[in-house]
Design a protein around this motif. Structure first.
Motif, PDB file in Angstrom:
ATOM      1  N   ARG A 189       6.779  -3.486   9.206  1.00 40.64           N
ATOM      2  CA  ARG A 189       6.302  -4.396   7.917  1.00 40.64           C
ATOM      3  C   ARG A 189       5.002  -3.963   7.433  1.00 40.64           C
ATOM      4  O   ARG A 189       4.296  -3.113   8.024  1.00 40.64           O
ATOM      5  CB  ARG A 189       6.074  -5.964   8.581  1.00 40.64           C
ATOM      6  CG  ARG A 189       7.327  -6.623   9.187  1.00 40.64           C
ATOM      7  CD  ARG A 189       6.783  -7.978   9.564  1.00 40.64           C
ATOM      8  NE  ARG A 189       6.680  -8.939   8.171  1.00 40.64           N
ATOM      9  CZ  ARG A 189       6.142  -9.921   8.040  1.00 40.64           C
ATOM     10  NH1 ARG A 189       5.393 -10.470   8.923  1.00 40.64           N
ATOM     11  NH2 ARG A 189       5.832 -10.469   6.725  1.00 40.64           N
ATOM     12  N   GLY A 190       4.764  -4.014   6.238  1.00 37.05           N
ATOM     13  CA  GLY A 190       3.772  -3.412   5.639  1.00 37.05           C
ATOM     14  C   GLY A 190       2.350  -4.277   6.046  1.00 37.05           C
ATOM     15  O   GLY A 190       2.454  -5.373   6.653  1.00 37.05           O
ATOM     16  N   SER A 191       1.113  -3.462   5.919  1.00 38.93           N
ATOM     17  CA  SER A 191       0.003  -4.024   6.414  1.00 38.93           C
ATOM     18  C   SER A 191      -0.324  -5.086   5.569  1.00 38.93           C
ATOM     19  O   SER A 191      -0.948  -6.237   6.182  1.00 38.93           O
ATOM     20  CB  SER A 191      -1.000  -2.796   6.530  1.00 38.93           C
ATOM     21  OG  SER A 191      -1.175  -2.384   5.137  1.00 38.93           O
ATOM     22  N   ALA A 212      15.351  -3.315   5.797  1.00 36.78           N
ATOM     23  CA  ALA A 212      16.029  -2.135   6.488  1.00 36.78           C
ATOM     24  C   ALA A 212      17.782  -2.411   6.396  1.00 36.78           C
ATOM     25  O   ALA A 212      18.414  -1.538   5.923  1.00 36.78           O
ATOM     26  CB  ALA A 212      15.645  -2.178   7.876  1.00 36.78           C
ATOM     27  N   LEU A 213      18.010  -3.748   6.482  1.00 36.16           N
ATOM     28  CA  LEU A 213      19.417  -3.954   6.596  1.00 36.16           C
ATOM     29  C   LEU A 213      19.933  -3.920   4.994  1.00 36.16           C
ATOM     30  O   LEU A 213      21.220  -3.229   4.914  1.00 36.16           O
ATOM     31  CB  LEU A 213      19.764  -5.333   7.083  1.00 36.16           C
ATOM     32  CG  LEU A 213      19.446  -5.549   8.650  1.00 36.16           C
ATOM     33  CD1 LEU A 213      19.455  -6.812   8.890  1.00 36.16           C
ATOM     34  CD2 LEU A 213      20.403  -4.695   9.459  1.00 36.16           C
ATOM     35  N   ALA A 214      19.196  -4.402   4.147  1.00 37.12           N
ATOM     36  CA  ALA A 214      19.430  -4.123   2.630  1.00 37.12           C
ATOM     37  C   ALA A 214      19.850  -2.817   2.271  1.00 37.12           C
ATOM     38  O   ALA A 214      20.799  -2.511   1.668  1.00 37.12           O
ATOM     39  CB  ALA A 214      18.477  -4.762   1.910  1.00 37.12           C
ATOM     40  N   ARG A 215      18.873  -1.764   2.733  1.00 39.96           N
ATOM     41  CA  ARG A 215      19.072  -0.473   2.288  1.00 39.96           C
ATOM     42  C   ARG A 215      20.361   0.201   3.100  1.00 39.96           C
ATOM     43  O   ARG A 215      21.131   0.805   2.499  1.00 39.96           O
ATOM     44  CB  ARG A 215      17.929   0.436   2.669  1.00 39.96           C
ATOM     45  CG  ARG A 215      18.207   1.835   2.548  1.00 39.96           C
ATOM     46  CD  ARG A 215      17.214   2.841   2.735  1.00 39.96           C
ATOM     47  NE  ARG A 215      16.459   3.143   1.290  1.00 39.96           N
ATOM     48  CZ  ARG A 215      15.382   3.833   1.423  1.00 39.96           C
ATOM     49  NH1 ARG A 215      14.896   4.555   2.333  1.00 39.96           N
ATOM     50  NH2 ARG A 215      14.852   3.989   0.131  1.00 39.96           N
ATOM     51  N   PRO A 264       1.084  -1.276   0.014  1.00 40.41           N
ATOM     52  CA  PRO A 264      -0.024   0.009   0.040  1.00 40.41           C
ATOM     53  C   PRO A 264       0.909   1.292  -0.140  1.00 40.41           C
ATOM     54  O   PRO A 264       1.977   1.311   0.714  1.00 40.41           O
ATOM     55  CB  PRO A 264      -0.788  -0.065   1.316  1.00 40.41           C
ATOM     56  CG  PRO A 264      -0.737  -1.599   1.835  1.00 40.41           C
ATOM     57  CD  PRO A 264       0.420  -2.157   1.136  1.00 40.41           C
ATOM     58  N   PRO A 265       0.491   2.212  -0.542  1.00 38.81           N
ATOM     59  CA  PRO A 265       1.058   3.549  -0.616  1.00 38.81           C
ATOM     60  C   PRO A 265       1.701   3.996   0.549  1.00 38.81           C
ATOM     61  O   PRO A 265       2.631   4.693   1.063  1.00 38.81           O
ATOM     62  CB  PRO A 265       0.196   4.508  -1.261  1.00 38.81           C
ATOM     63  CG  PRO A 265      -0.757   3.833  -2.082  1.00 38.81           C
ATOM     64  CD  PRO A 265      -0.794   2.423  -1.239  1.00 38.81           C
ATOM     65  N   GLU A 266       0.824   3.868   1.602  1.00 40.38           N
ATOM     66  CA  GLU A 266       1.000   4.552   3.145  1.00 40.38           C
ATOM     67  C   GLU A 266       2.162   3.713   3.821  1.00 40.38           C
ATOM     68  O   GLU A 266       2.640   4.065   4.666  1.00 40.38           O
ATOM     69  CB  GLU A 266      -0.135   4.542   4.016  1.00 40.38           C
ATOM     70  CG  GLU A 266      -0.628   3.106   4.222  1.00 40.38           C
ATOM     71  CD  GLU A 266      -1.933   2.705   3.168  1.00 40.38           C
ATOM     72  OE1 GLU A 266      -2.338   1.728   3.309  1.00 40.38           O
ATOM     73  OE2 GLU A 266      -1.684   3.385   2.283  1.00 40.38           O
ATOM     74  N   ASP A 267       2.323   2.456   3.046  1.00 39.56           N
ATOM     75  CA  ASP A 267       3.456   1.661   3.874  1.00 39.56           C
ATOM     76  C   ASP A 267       4.848   1.696   3.094  1.00 39.56           C
ATOM     77  O   ASP A 267       5.791   1.340   3.683  1.00 39.56           O
ATOM     78  CB  ASP A 267       3.022   0.293   3.725  1.00 39.56           C
ATOM     79  CG  ASP A 267       2.069  -0.205   4.705  1.00 39.56           C
ATOM     80  OD1 ASP A 267       1.619   0.514   5.824  1.00 39.56           O
ATOM     81  OD2 ASP A 267       1.257  -1.069   4.690  1.00 39.56           O
ATOM     82  N   LEU A 268       4.826   2.364   1.834  1.00 36.52           N
ATOM     83  CA  LEU A 268       5.949   2.488   1.334  1.00 36.52           C
ATOM     84  C   LEU A 268       7.010   3.219   1.924  1.00 36.52           C
ATOM     85  O   LEU A 268       8.443   3.042   1.821  1.00 36.52           O
ATOM     86  CB  LEU A 268       5.882   3.163  -0.112  1.00 36.52           C
ATOM     87  CG  LEU A 268       5.451   2.087  -1.195  1.00 36.52           C
ATOM     88  CD1 LEU A 268       5.261   2.723  -2.572  1.00 36.52           C
ATOM     89  CD2 LEU A 268       6.373   1.247  -1.543  1.00 36.52           C
ATOM     90  N   LYS A 269       6.778   4.155   2.629  1.00 27.42           N
ATOM     91  CA  LYS A 269       7.703   5.316   3.544  1.00 27.42           C
ATOM     92  C   LYS A 269       8.352   4.597   4.688  1.00 27.42           C
ATOM     93  O   LYS A 269       9.330   5.010   5.007  1.00 27.42           O
ATOM     94  CB  LYS A 269       6.765   6.347   3.905  1.00 27.42           C
ATOM     95  CG  LYS A 269       6.198   7.290   2.699  1.00 27.42           C
ATOM     96  CD  LYS A 269       5.567   8.471   3.549  1.00 27.42           C
ATOM     97  CE  LYS A 269       4.932   9.190   2.647  1.00 27.42           C
ATOM     98  NZ  LYS A 269       4.132  10.528   3.179  1.00 27.42           N
ATOM     99  N   ARG A 270       7.630   3.450   5.108  1.00 29.83           N
ATOM    100  CA  ARG A 270       8.327   2.779   6.289  1.00 29.83           C
ATOM    101  C   ARG A 270       8.669   1.338   6.027  1.00 29.83           C
ATOM    102  O   ARG A 270       9.446   0.778   7.135  1.00 29.83           O
ATOM    103  CB  ARG A 270       7.407   2.755   7.460  1.00 29.83           C
ATOM    104  CG  ARG A 270       6.083   2.001   7.168  1.00 29.83           C
ATOM    105  CD  ARG A 270       4.902   2.412   8.281  1.00 29.83           C
ATOM    106  NE  ARG A 270       3.803   1.775   8.135  1.00 29.83           N
ATOM    107  CZ  ARG A 270       3.619   0.516   8.548  1.00 29.83           C
ATOM    108  NH1 ARG A 270       4.284  -0.025   9.624  1.00 29.83           N
ATOM    109  NH2 ARG A 270       2.175   0.235   8.366  1.00 29.83           N
ATOM    110  N   ILE A 271       9.003   0.761   4.906  1.00 30.60           N
ATOM    111  CA  ILE A 271       9.161  -0.473   4.548  1.00 30.60           C
ATOM    112  C   ILE A 271      10.629  -0.734   4.945  1.00 30.60           C
ATOM    113  O   ILE A 271      11.388  -2.054   5.161  1.00 30.60           O
ATOM    114  CB  ILE A 271       8.891  -1.157   3.301  1.00 30.60           C
ATOM    115  CG1 ILE A 271       9.571  -0.160   2.091  1.00 30.60           C
ATOM    116  CG2 ILE A 271       7.305  -0.931   3.001  1.00 30.60           C
ATOM    117  CD1 ILE A 271       9.289  -0.757   0.745  1.00 30.60           C
ATOM    118  N   PHE A 272      11.609   0.378   4.772  1.00 26.65           N
ATOM    119  CA  PHE A 272      13.046   0.289   5.097  1.00 26.65           C
ATOM    120  C   PHE A 272      13.495   0.805   6.395  1.00 26.65           C
ATOM    121  O   PHE A 272      14.532   1.001   6.703  1.00 26.65           O
ATOM    122  CB  PHE A 272      13.719   1.282   3.880  1.00 26.65           C
ATOM    123  CG  PHE A 272      13.491   0.670   2.710  1.00 26.65           C
ATOM    124  CD1 PHE A 272      14.217  -0.293   2.128  1.00 26.65           C
ATOM    125  CD2 PHE A 272      12.857   1.570   1.576  1.00 26.65           C
ATOM    126  CE1 PHE A 272      14.123  -0.644   0.946  1.00 26.65           C
ATOM    127  CE2 PHE A 272      12.652   1.134   0.344  1.00 26.65           C
ATOM    128  CZ  PHE A 272      13.374   0.021  -0.039  1.00 26.65           C
TER     129      PHE A 272
END
Length: 550
Positions: A494-496, A511-514, A481-489
């Protein structure tokens, strides 16, 4: 007398700062000095004036009025009561002019002193100016009526002096009113400035951040209460005060004192901007860890006037972070040993020919879950490892690493009935940490498989894009979802859609990958559409470009 001389000679004291009685004396004194000067002229020019009763009485009256100025407690009387003195001054001035008019015909100009006093007092200025003009007119006309010389010509010839006094009175009144208005405005601004200064000092002393302001040569201009407490922790044991070079200042993870010229204050005075650098102040139980930021401040003219340093006490925060990292590392290591045993025995059981097909399938489930747990442990260990550590850089081929990741994922993709395709533009030379990049690639591929359904396709494409080696991993899965894209890293997020799907995970992988991508001076981005799929793009500098950027 010292006060009078100081004011008259434009010394340290200011007229409005004096007491009312002293002010009244100083306003009357110029007239008396001028009349004494007239006595001196008369003594040189015509001593017969001293035989004139009017001359003597005028001098005595002037002295009596000066004595009254000094003797009367004006502070206890109504504020306007002292104006009786300039009103009475017209009598000795008129008497002096009448008795000595032949020798000094300009004595009528002495009326300027009471006129200026009345007009500048600020009490009913219009009435005071009119009264002064009328009093001056009567002063110059009365002698003509007394000696019988009053006629149109003699009276008209005396109009100039009253007119001049009237004009002076009006000008003085306007100037006095303007001065009072300006002084009142200045006092209001000063009061407001003092209020703001007190408010600023209260705020600075209230915040839990140590603040130090130093000028351009390093002298302390301001230090708030919190900083004084922090400063105490840096003092050598047994000392209540110390100069900057004597303070105990260490780098965050070192026991070696920092040279005075390399300390935050010295660097800030030299013009360096500091942002959230960690230092340790003091030794033993009194030691404090602080985060220091510093920047210059400018005066009204835009010139650098000094530096502001902010010291945040982060002792407890740093201790908590280190305790957390130690706990994660210890627990992860404790998990690794039994997981290795479980995985090893599951693989041994799978090779046992005596097992039934159902039991063999159970061993595959055991091994898969053990590997999943092992990956989670690896992620936790990576999260507990400080991200600022120097990377071991070796020449690598991103296309080859991606091909290996695809080959490793083939069995998992086959079990899920997912097709994995990979194309590349040939060798993509990069410089970096093999372990870290392999973890990034495995995470991207495993995530694409994990969140895709059977019969879908995962597409990997490695190519050159100017100065970059670019890898895209596109799936046809559940999407984000668009609202989850900002926090997946973000770590442990985790996304909803992932949570609703019930697919297990720690929220650490991306997060570790980024973090690995950023430490390689690269980027990791994602675009996604819910229900359609996601595309992750990894950008790394090509090997020659990375060398040029170093």
């Amino acid at each position: 007398m010292d006060v009078v001389l100081d004011v008259m000679l434009l010394g340290q004291r200011r007229f409005h700062e004096l007491g009312l009685r002293t002010q009244v004396v100083l306003r009357q004194l110029p007239l008396n000095l001028t009349m004494i000067f007239v006595c001196g002229i008369s003594a040189l020019a015509d001593r017969a004036d001293f035989a004139d009763a009017g001359f003597v009485i005028s001098q005595l009256l002037a002295l009596a009025l000066l004595t009254a100025c000094a003797a009367v407690p004006w502070e206890r009387l109504p504020r306007w009561s002292f104006l009786a003195i300039p009103v009475l001054d017209f009598y000795p001035i008129g008497l002096l002019r009448f008795s000595d008019g032949d020798l000094l015909p300009g004595l009528g100009l002495l009326a300027v002193f009471p006129i200026l006093w009345l007009a500048g007092a600020g009490y009913r200025p219009r009435t005071a100016v009119a009264f002064g003009a009328i009093a001056t007119l009567l002063m110059v006309w009365t002698p003509h009526f007394m000696d019988g010389t009053a006629n149109i010509h003699s009276l008209a010839s005396e109009l100039l002096t009253p007119f001049i006094m009237f004009v002076l009175g009006v000008a003085t009144s306007i100037s006095a009113l303007s001065g009072r208005t300006q002084r009142k405005r200045i006092e209001e601004l000063l009061d407001r400035s003092e209020t703001r200064q007190q408010l600023l000092e209260t705020i600075v002393d209230t915040v839990d951040v140590g603040v130090v302001v130093v000028d351009t040569v390093g002298d302390i201009v301001l230090m708030n209460a919190q900083q004084r407490e922090i400063h105490q922790s840096a003092l050598p044991e047994g000392l209540e005060a110390a100069r900057e070079p004597e303070l105990l200042v260490y780098a965050d993870s070192s026991d070696e004192l920092i040279e005075p010229k390399l300390r935050p204050a010295a660097r800030a005075v030299a013009g360096e901007v500091i942002s959230h650098e960690l230092y340790r102040l003091g030794r033993g139980q009194r030691a404090r860890t602080v985060s220091v930021s510093a920047g210059p401040f400018r005066d009204a003219g835009g010139e650098v006037a000094g530096t502001v340093l902010a010291f945040s006490d982060v002792t407890e925060v740093v201790a908590a972070i280190r305790a957390r990292d130690t706990f994660l590392a210890a627990m992860s290591h404790e998990f690794r040993t039994p997981l290795t045993s479980l995985l090893g025995y599951a693989e041994l059981l799978h090779e046992d020919a005596s097992l039934s097909p159902a039991a063999r399938a159970d061993t595959l489930v055991m091994a898969r879950n053990a590997r999943h747990l092992n990956k989670m442990v690896d992620d936790i260990l990576a999260a507990a490892t400080p991200g600022a550590a120097e990377l071991p850089r070796t020449p690598l081929d991103l296309a080859e690493l991606t091909r290996d990741a695809v080959d490793s994922s083939t069995p998992d993709a086959a079990r899920r009935d997912i097709t994995v395709t990979f194309t590349d533009d040939g060798v993509l030379p990069v410089l970096g940490d093999r372990t870290g990049l392999v973890r990034v690639l495995d995470n991207l591929v495993s995530n694409a498989l994990k969140y895709s359904g059977g019969g879908s396709t995962v597409t990997l494409r490695a190519k050159r894009d100017g100065q970059w080696a670019v890898l895209t991993v596109a799936d046809q899965g559940i999407g984000i979802p668009p609202e989850d894209l900002k926090r997946i890293f973000t770590r442990f997020q985790r996304g909803s859609s992932a949570l609703r799907s019930g697919i297990p995970g720690t929220g650490l992988g991306l997060a570790l990958a980024r973090e690995v991508a950023v430490r390689h001076r690269g980027e990791l981005e994602c675009v996604s559409e819910l229900g359609v799929g996601s595309t992750f793009t990894l950008r790394l500098p090509l090997r020659g470009e990375l060398g040029a950027r170093s």
